[in-house]
Design an enzyme around this catalytic site. Sequence first.
Site, PDB file in Angstrom:
ATOM      1  N   LEU A 169       0.833  -1.208   0.000  1.00 33.08           N
ATOM      2  CA  LEU A 169       0.000   0.000   0.000  1.00 33.08           C
ATOM      3  C   LEU A 169       0.867   1.256   0.000  1.00 33.08           C
ATOM      4  O   LEU A 169       0.537   2.252  -0.663  1.00 33.08           O
ATOM      5  CB  LEU A 169      -0.940  -0.016   1.202  1.00 33.08           C
ATOM      6  CG  LEU A 169      -1.874   1.195   1.355  1.00 33.08           C
ATOM      7  CD1 LEU A 169      -2.748   1.388   0.123  1.00 33.08           C
ATOM      8  CD2 LEU A 169      -2.735   1.042   2.611  1.00 33.08           C
ATOM      9  N   LYS A 170       1.972   1.223   0.723  1.00 30.89           N
ATOM     10  CA  LYS A 170       2.857   2.404   0.762  1.00 30.89           C
ATOM     11  C   LYS A 170       3.386   2.729  -0.626  1.00 30.89           C
ATOM     12  O   LYS A 170       3.491   3.902  -1.007  1.00 30.89           O
ATOM     13  CB  LYS A 170       4.019   2.149   1.730  1.00 30.89           C
ATOM     14  CG  LYS A 170       5.017   3.321   1.842  1.00 30.89           C
ATOM     15  CD  LYS A 170       4.360   4.577   2.380  1.00 30.89           C
ATOM     16  CE  LYS A 170       5.303   5.779   2.391  1.00 30.89           C
ATOM     17  NZ  LYS A 170       6.367   5.675   3.386  1.00 30.89           N
TER      18      LYS A 170
END
Length: 291
Positions: A169-170
């Site tokens: 997700l980052k």
Amino acid sequence: MSTAQTIGFIGFGAMASRMAINLKKAGFATVAYTPSGKGGDDHTAFLPSPADVAKTADIVLVCVPDDAALSASMYGPQGALAGMPEGGLLLNTSSISPEAAQTLLDAGEKQKISVVDCPVSGSTPEADSANLVVLAGGSEEEMARAKPVFDAIGRLTIHAGPAGSGARLKLVINGIMGAGLAAVAEGIAYGLAAGLDRSMLFDALDEMAVISPHHKRKIKMAKAGDFSPQFPTRLMQKDMRLLMNACARLAVPTPTMAAVTQQLSLTRRAAADADYSALIGVMENIVANDP
């Protein structure tokens, strides 16, 4: 006798040191290791190795810049894993590749250590004010164990899914962030080359709803010519590179973000330790020198 839990930091740079201040406000004690041997404050003891930190701490929090730094601090006889007891909790806030995250998760599982990948979204201003967004991958039980730490450093924790999801997700978030900044920089470059007044242009963009608050902050920095590092170019370029590698492995076409990676590579050559908004300055310099 103190009953406060001790957070052991592996890496104590601009982000980690600010997290430590907010953790201490929340009642935690802190110890730390940094490869340079430098840093620290009146309330954080520095120890000689990651293993020493892990032996001393109740929870280990890792905040290092890249895969190589993670490997150097986690593995081997002086690595953090060597000092952690069975059942320990390791929170990895570093922005790293999915492959490095998986390697650490596998190593932790062999030792019966809970490893949560939990990179944070936000720069030094958010770290100062405990307004980071924590992007965490792990089980519900691990989330519950980590919650007091996450609540002390951030305004929101997003449970991204099972272990490894936070790291992925980052990359999504930082890729969008980098692409947005590049679009702003290119728009400004056109406006300046077309003869628009510089102050008017920067001020007008600050009023536009289509530009995020994060990028408005970068526009203000560029207007002032102040690229003091909130998020250094070298780290932003590294995250874009990780995203490109991850997309290529899955055959996901990302031509826009590939071009942005090249722009940030250029900016890294010019201003590696400046804030990544220096890309705006690079583009402004290009059009200013146009014959």
